[in-house]
Design a protein around this motif. Sequence first.
Motif, PDB file in Angstrom:
ATOM      1  N   GLN A  40      -0.549  10.882   0.292  1.00 32.84           N
ATOM      2  CA  GLN A  40       0.489  10.006  -0.265  1.00 32.84           C
ATOM      3  C   GLN A  40       0.423   8.596   0.319  1.00 32.84           C
ATOM      4  O   GLN A  40       0.931   7.659  -0.282  1.00 32.84           O
TER       5      GLN A  40
ATOM      6  N   THR B 182      -5.359   5.993  -0.625  1.00 37.73           N
ATOM      7  CA  THR B 182      -6.253   6.357  -1.726  1.00 37.73           C
ATOM      8  C   THR B 182      -7.695   6.192  -1.243  1.00 37.73           C
ATOM      9  O   THR B 182      -7.981   5.356  -0.382  1.00 37.73           O
TER      10      THR B 182
ATOM     11  N   LYS C 158      -1.676   2.818  -0.094  1.00 36.65           N
ATOM     12  CA  LYS C 158      -1.160   2.815  -1.461  1.00 36.65           C
ATOM     13  C   LYS C 158      -0.045   1.802  -1.680  1.00 36.65           C
ATOM     14  O   LYS C 158       0.028   1.146  -2.718  1.00 36.65           O
ATOM     15  N   THR C 159       0.836   1.658  -0.713  1.00 33.84           N
ATOM     16  CA  THR C 159       2.019   0.805  -0.894  1.00 33.84           C
ATOM     17  C   THR C 159       1.648  -0.651  -1.134  1.00 33.84           C
ATOM     18  O   THR C 159       2.237  -1.324  -1.989  1.00 33.84           O
TER      19      THR C 159
END
Length: 201
Positions: free
Chosen positions: A125, A128, A153-154
Amino acid sequence: MIALLLLLAMGLWVGLGFLIWKFVLRRVLVKPLSLLVGTVLFAAVWLLGPWADEYLGQKEFAHLCAAMPDTQFLGPVSVGEGPFFDAQGQPKWTNRKEFEAIAHGGVASAGVGLLGMPNVTQWDQLFTRTEENYRIANWPVPVLEQRLTYRYKTTGQTVLVSHWRGSPGGWLNRASSWGSHAPYQCGKKTPYPHEIEWIKF
């Protein structure tokens, strides 16, 4: 069994070479000296030629390994409060084993995949992973490169970029499929930093 097949193939190759020498070379080169020179040259090409690309390829591959880029680590990234840190920024683990249990534990809503393993982990989560595969050389042996890029990812920030290079070897290796799993591989110049080093509060 493989050794027996290899010996059989070598025997057939030598036998074919002998037939070419007997029915072609010996009839074309009539003079004894020219037949001797022609026989030596033909034997060298016939017996050593199939391994020439393997020999030359090892040298070129060693050169490409030496030129392979180092692993680039561009972290750590700030992840804030969540599964890894509390509101005060204190880690929720005290050792690597506890960290790995958090990082690779499943996300409750993700369900369970095959073999009872979680489909998505906390680490999945956060980051990537993209993979690019391409060929960087064709001769004397093909050399393949894989580039792995990990991003947070954020924000989309690149955290780590690594390279791998490998080769299936010469044409004999490829024809026999013994080289299909890249028996020649470059070792990593720089090891990955442990995942603990990828994140901060």
